[in-house]
Design a protein around this motif. Structure first.
Motif, short mmCIF file in Angstrom:
data_model
loop_
_atom_site.label_atom_id
_atom_site.label_comp_id
_atom_site.label_asym_id
_atom_site.label_seq_id
_atom_site.Cartn_x
_atom_site.Cartn_y
_atom_site.Cartn_z
N GLU A 21 -8.62 -5.68 0.72
CA GLU A 21 -9.36 -4.41 0.74
C GLU A 21 -8.41 -3.24 0.99
O GLU A 21 -8.57 -2.17 0.40
CB GLU A 21 -10.47 -4.45 1.81
N LEU A 22 -7.43 -3.45 1.85
CA LEU A 22 -6.46 -2.37 2.12
C LEU A 22 -5.64 -2.07 0.86
O LEU A 22 -5.32 -0.91 0.58
CB LEU A 22 -5.55 -2.75 3.29
N ILE A 23 -5.33 -3.12 0.12
CA ILE A 23 -4.59 -2.91 -1.15
C ILE A 23 -5.45 -2.07 -2.10
O ILE A 23 -4.95 -1.15 -2.76
CB ILE A 23 -4.23 -4.28 -1.78
N LYS A 24 -6.76 -2.36 -2.13
CA LYS A 24 -7.65 -1.57 -2.99
C LYS A 24 -7.68 -0.11 -2.54
O LYS A 24 -7.75 0.81 -3.35
CB LYS A 24 -9.07 -2.15 -2.95
N VAL A 25 -7.66 0.08 -1.21
CA VAL A 25 -7.69 1.46 -0.69
C VAL A 25 -6.43 2.21 -1.14
O VAL A 25 -6.48 3.36 -1.55
CB VAL A 25 -7.79 1.44 0.86
N ILE A 26 -5.28 1.52 -1.06
CA ILE A 26 -4.01 2.20 -1.37
C ILE A 26 -3.78 2.33 -2.88
O ILE A 26 -3.43 3.40 -3.38
CB ILE A 26 -2.83 1.45 -0.71
N TRP A 27 -3.98 1.23 -3.61
CA TRP A 27 -3.61 1.24 -5.04
C TRP A 27 -4.84 1.27 -5.98
O TRP A 27 -4.69 1.32 -7.17
CB TRP A 27 -2.77 0.00 -5.37
N GLY A 28 -6.05 1.16 -5.40
CA GLY A 28 -7.25 1.15 -6.24
C GLY A 28 -7.63 -0.29 -6.61
O GLY A 28 -6.77 -1.18 -6.57
N PRO A 29 -8.90 -0.49 -7.00
CA PRO A 29 -9.36 -1.85 -7.24
C PRO A 29 -9.01 -2.38 -8.64
O PRO A 29 -9.16 -3.57 -8.91
CB PRO A 29 -10.88 -1.72 -7.09
N GLN A 30 -8.55 -1.51 -9.49
CA GLN A 30 -8.36 -1.94 -10.88
C GLN A 30 -7.04 -2.70 -11.07
O GLN A 30 -6.15 -2.61 -10.24
CB GLN A 30 -8.41 -0.73 -11.82
N GLN A 31 -6.99 -3.39 -12.18
CA GLN A 31 -5.76 -4.09 -12.55
C GLN A 31 -4.69 -3.06 -12.90
O GLN A 31 -4.98 -2.06 -13.55
CB GLN A 31 -6.08 -4.97 -13.76
#
Lengths: 335, 248
Positions: free
Chosen positions: A154-164
């Protein structure tokens, strides 16, 4: 030095059979693949995939061997490494796009170094905050490390976004070497080379240095290592951090192998690395190496021959190995 | 003679079990003290408690006047080992996947490579335990039981230690191996190293012991000279459930 080494008799026999499985598997499937050039392409792809998995899994198997810690959160370091690489390589687009092998390799090297450093730092925090309170409690370890991985994703999604995010190969590493009819992708050759360098460094450290000796001894009997006066916890933290850094490196390699990264990639690779460390024998570096190569090769051959069985093939391999050797290919003796 | 190791009212709990119930024990410097007792008397627990592997819940353990265990003492097993105590567990604790050479190198804390181990000391060990020289590069797991025991003891002796804790070294060994081991321990005794030796084999105890402590139900119920116990059939019967005559 002393007379002992002069009169020493040869070492006891090494168990070559599990190691021989790798070429045996490759050769056994040659008739099924049919074309030698296709077989060569698949074999190099399988070896590259296997070595990337080995880089990722080697730290995990030592962590389990040393402290009986089941770290289901290992995958988060893979994804983290890959995402850090997207940022680093994104900032070095001039180097990546340049038609210079040296600049391209330099960019990858920098990305790997940064990814390893970030993964190592996060690994240190992960060990202190999540793993340390649950030493010796397997159920809690599984729950808390899985929870850690979910939070990490989830933190990765916050930083880089949820998309590929695309992770394109540098200019000179695109395409393939052509040997007759066989096409071997350039990046896969690089992945094999990096994997072999990591293997070499790891084998040297484990077999030729006192730290390595302590790690090997700790995997077998950590209580005795403490009784000899060594602090196994410090050793464990070192191994955990190194394992996290290697997972970060593996993440970069895996991301470049797939040419894209997703926040879930760690969880997806997690399944493979657990199969590998079980096949190899928990805590065994050599077993992890052989297991990773078998998994990589089989995934590529079955992906070509019977694509629908590709996922099942590694589970089948694990079952077959455990029926043959219930403790894995190279079991750690005292476990 | 002054005591190198002293246990005063030591209690040990393992989970819900109360194993040691106030052990009092003195190990004089330069002597080999036997710790005897029936199965389950608490001998192994006493050694493990001294090493900090199972922490004492009450009482005090001091080594050369310094507290190394007991309530409120925070010495860890590595601290205790580094203070000069070597431990040979009942299981021998051999690293089976490591060679004999690597096992000895690990035990030599001050050495980064085998070349840094005192050559004279290594040769002394080889004189006592020739099998170690013969199987120098063999994985320790391939050695037979007696050779493994020799390696375990040699590992405790590869660097000078002030106190050796050895747990049932004769267990499961053939008589010839036991004789070799007795000879090695006698050689060790001649160096004035202090040893606390747990043993079930009374013949071994009689041959080696200077002092003796007998345990029962987690307490030391007798302490004195080994020669005194060896000559007293009635005391052996009462404390250990045996008579020397039955072992001759």
């Amino acid at each position: 030095m002393n007379q002992a080494t002069e009169i020493a008799i040869p070492k006891a026999g090494f168990d070559w059979l599990p190691l021989a499985l790798v070429p045996l598997l490759a050769l056994a499937l040659l008739p099924f693949v049919g074309s030698p050039s296709t077989w060569l392409t698949l074999t190099v792809a399988g070896l590259a995939m296997g070595l990337i998995i080995f880089v990722i899994a080697s730290g995990l198997t030592l962590v389990f061997g040393l402290m009986d810690v089941l770290n289901f959160g290992h995958g988060v370091f893979i994804a983290l490494g890959a995402f850090v690489a997207t940022s680093v390589l994104g900032g070095m687009s001039a180097w990546i796009g340049a038609p210079s092998l040296l600049l391209n390799l330099g960019a990858i090297f920098v990305a790997m170094l940064v990814a390893m450093s970030v993964a190592a730092a996060v690994g240190l925090a992960f060990e202190r905050v999540l793993v340390r309170p649950v030493y010796g409690q397997h159920l809690k370890q599984i729950l808390i490390t899985m929870g850690g991985m979910i939070i990490g994703e989830e933190l990765i999604k916050v930083i880089w976004g949820p998309q590929q995010i695309a992770l394109p190969l540098p200019e000179t590493l695109r395409g393939a070497f052509l040997w007759g009819d066989a096409a071997v992708e350039k990046y896969r050759v690089l992945a094999v080379a990096i994997g072999l360098v990591v293997l070499g460094v790891m084998l040297y450290t484990l077999n030729r240095t006192k730290i390595g000796l302590l790690v090997r001894a700790g995997v077998q009997d950590r209580e005795m290592v403490e009784s000899l006066g060594y602090r196994i916890r410090r050793l464990f933290i070192g191994v955990f951090v190194t394992g996290s850094a290697l997972a970060g490196l593996g993440g970069v390699m895996w991301g470049l192998y797939q040419q894209n990264v997703t926040p879930q990639m760690g969880a997806q690779v997690n399944v493979l690395i657990f199969i590998v460390i079980i096949i190899g024998g928990l805590g065994s570096t050599l077993g992890c190496f052989v297991g990773a190569l078998l998994v990589g090769l089989l995934a590529n051959y079955t992906g070509f021959l019977v694509p629908k069985l590709a996922l099942f093939s590694n589970i089948a391999l694990m079952v077959a190995v455990l029926l043959w050797r219930p403790q894995g290919l190279y079991p750690v003796t005292s476990r | 003679m002054s005591s190198l190791l002293t246990l005063q009212g030591v209690h040990t709990h393992i989970g819900a079990y109360h194993i040691l119930h106030g052990v009092n024990l003195e190990v004089p410097a330069g002597e080999l003290t036997m710790l005897l007792g029936r199965n389950g008397a608490g001998k192994t627990t006493t050694l493990r408690t001294i090493m900090g592997l199972w922490p004492a819940s009450k009482g005090r353990i001091s080594f050369d006047g310094k507290a190394i265990g007991g309530a409120g003492v925070k010495a860890s097993t590595p601290d205790i080992a580094c203070s000069g105590i070597a431990y040979v567990p009942e299981s021998m604790g051999i690293f089976a996947d490591l060679t004999v050479r690597e096992n000895l190198l690990l035990a030599a804390r001050g050495a980064r490579s085998i070349e840094q181990i005192d050559t004279k000391r290594l040769d002394w060990l080889f004189t006592m335990f020739p099998a170690l020289k013969k199987f120098w590069l063999y994985p320790a797991g391939k050695l037979n039981g007696g050779q493994k025991q020799m390696l375990a003891i040699a590992r405790a002796m590869v660097e000078p230690r002030r106190l050796l804790l050895i747990d049932e070294p004769s267990k499961g060994l053939a008589p010839a191996m036991v004789r070799n081991m007795i000879a090695a321990l006698r050689e060790l005794k001649s160096t004035q190293t202090t040893v606390l030796l747990v043993e079930q084999n009374f013949m071994v105890a009689r041959e080696l012991g200077d002092g003796v402590a007998v345990m029962d139900n987690g307490r030391v119920v007798h302490a004195g000279r080994m020669a005194g116990l060896a000559q007293d059939d009635e005391m052996q019967q009462r404390l250990l459930g045996l008579s020397l005559a039955s072992h001759q």
